[in-house]
Design an enzyme around this catalytic site. Structure first.
Site, PDB file in Angstrom:
ATOM      1  N   PRO A  86       0.810  -1.225   0.000  1.00  0.00           N
ATOM      2  CA  PRO A  86       0.000   0.000   0.000  1.00  0.00           C
ATOM      3  C   PRO A  86       0.846   1.278   0.000  1.00  0.00           C
ATOM      4  CG  PRO A  86      -0.637  -1.467   1.815  1.00  0.00           C
ATOM      5  CD  PRO A  86       0.545  -2.084   1.161  1.00  0.00           C
ATOM      6  N   ARG A  99      -3.040  -8.957 -20.597  1.00  0.00           N
ATOM      7  CA  ARG A  99      -4.011  -8.685 -21.672  1.00  0.00           C
ATOM      8  C   ARG A  99      -3.460  -7.750 -22.749  1.00  0.00           C
ATOM      9  NH1 ARG A  99      -6.538  -3.905 -21.413  1.00  0.00           N
ATOM     10  NH2 ARG A  99      -8.400  -4.504 -22.552  1.00  0.00           N
ATOM     11  N   ASP A 104      -9.856   1.358 -25.021  1.00  0.00           N
ATOM     12  CA  ASP A 104      -9.993   1.075 -23.594  1.00  0.00           C
ATOM     13  C   ASP A 104     -10.137   2.374 -22.812  1.00  0.00           C
ATOM     14  OD1 ASP A 104      -9.458  -1.479 -24.299  1.00  0.00           O
ATOM     15  OD2 ASP A 104      -7.542  -1.618 -23.240  1.00  0.00           O
TER      16      ASP A 104
HETATM   17 CL1  6GU Z   1      -0.180  -3.816  -3.158  1.00  0.00          CL
HETATM   18  N1  6GU Z   1      -1.113  -4.561  -0.818  1.00  0.00           N
HETATM   19  C1  6GU Z   1      -1.978  -4.475   0.207  1.00  0.00           C
HETATM   20  N2  6GU Z   1      -1.842  -5.279   1.256  1.00  0.00           N
HETATM   21  N3  6GU Z   1      -2.988  -3.611   0.237  1.00  0.00           N
HETATM   22  C2  6GU Z   1      -3.123  -2.826  -0.831  1.00  0.00           C
HETATM   23  C3  6GU Z   1      -2.263  -2.866  -1.927  1.00  0.00           C
HETATM   24  C4  6GU Z   1      -1.238  -3.756  -1.882  1.00  0.00           C
HETATM   25  N4  6GU Z   1      -2.666  -1.946  -2.819  1.00  0.00           N
HETATM   26  C5  6GU Z   1      -3.729  -1.369  -2.282  1.00  0.00           C
HETATM   27  N5  6GU Z   1      -4.002  -1.878  -1.086  1.00  0.00           N
END
Ligand code: 6GU
Length: 230
Positions: A87, A151, A166
């Site tokens: 995150p 894709r 897209d």
């Molecule tokens: Cl890459 N990992 C986690 N645990 N939560 C997330 C994420 C990644 N991307 C958004 N939320």
């Protein structure tokens, strides 16, 4: 393309890799996906891969040794683009999918627990987040990245002339689409789509894309207006 995924939960990927376009891309050898359970690289007799944080605090932290050992077991890992799903990473976009599509070899680490030992970062090139919300682990995020990249590989999507229509490729959302029947419970297909007049249809679709983008994504609309100004 080759993708190696470092994960404690390889089974989570089986549904994604055994269905639809991703399965076909694998069958056509457009991509090879290799799932590596890095628990197998733990030197600990209980196959431990996490420990309590130095300095105290809640939760567990992923240890550097099993991750580094698993990484080194991958042939050609020195030349691969090595990505951590977290995150705290840069927000993922379609633009980045196009960049990753050009790589021959991706290695993707899926995190778990409260975090990574900071020294894991030393062995990776890039950190990616798929959005501002918290997942239980990096697997679903890794699958999102993999799906969006695969894709785009040449031959992955059969008929579609190009990816240019897209959403996001041109910063506009897609226009409304209809198929049979012409009338469903009084909801009818716009006449222009039945006109056979391709120029008018293209114009209508463009207008609809702009209208929809303006209503739903003022941020993308602003970017679009700025781009068309230039
Ligand atoms: Cl890459 N990992 C986690 N645990 N939560 C997330 C994420 C990644 N991307 C958004 N939320």
């Amino acid at each position: 393309m080759r993708i190696d995924v470092l994960t404690l939960f390889p089974d989570m990927f089986t549904g994604v890799i055994s269905n639809s376009i991703i399965k076909r891309a694998i069958d056509q050898n457009l991509v090879t996906i290799n799932l590596i359970d890095f628990r197998e690289f733990s030197a600990d007799k209980h196959h431990k891969v996490d420990d309590t944080p130095y300095g105290g605090g809640a939760g567990m932290v992923l240890q550097v040794e099993p991750v580094h050992a698993a990484l080194q077991s991958i042939e050609g890992y020195e030349h691969a683009l090595k990505i951590i799903m977290t995150p705290q990473g840069v927000p993922y976009t379609q633009k980045q999918a196009y960049t990753l599509k050009e790589e021959d070899h991706l290695i993707i680490l899926c995190g778990h627990y409260e975090g990574f030992d900071e020294r894991i970062r030393h062995f990776f090139d890039l950190e990616i987040s798929i959005g501002d919300y918290v997942l239980t682990g990096g697997e679903i995020a890794a699958m999102t990245v993999m799906d969006s990249v695969i894709r785009l590989l040449d031959g992955a999507i059969g008929q579609k002339a190009s990816h240019e229509e897209d959403s996001f490729s041109q910063t506009l959302l897609e226009y409304p689409q209809y198929t049979r029947p012409r009338d469903y419970l009084g909801m009818t297909v716009p006449d222009v789509l039945l006109s056979g007049h391709h120029e008018r249809i293209d114009t209508w679709r463009k207008e609809q894309s702009i209208k929809r983008t303006k209503e739903r994504r003022p941020d993308l609309y602003q970017a679009y207006m700025k781009k068309t100004d230039e």
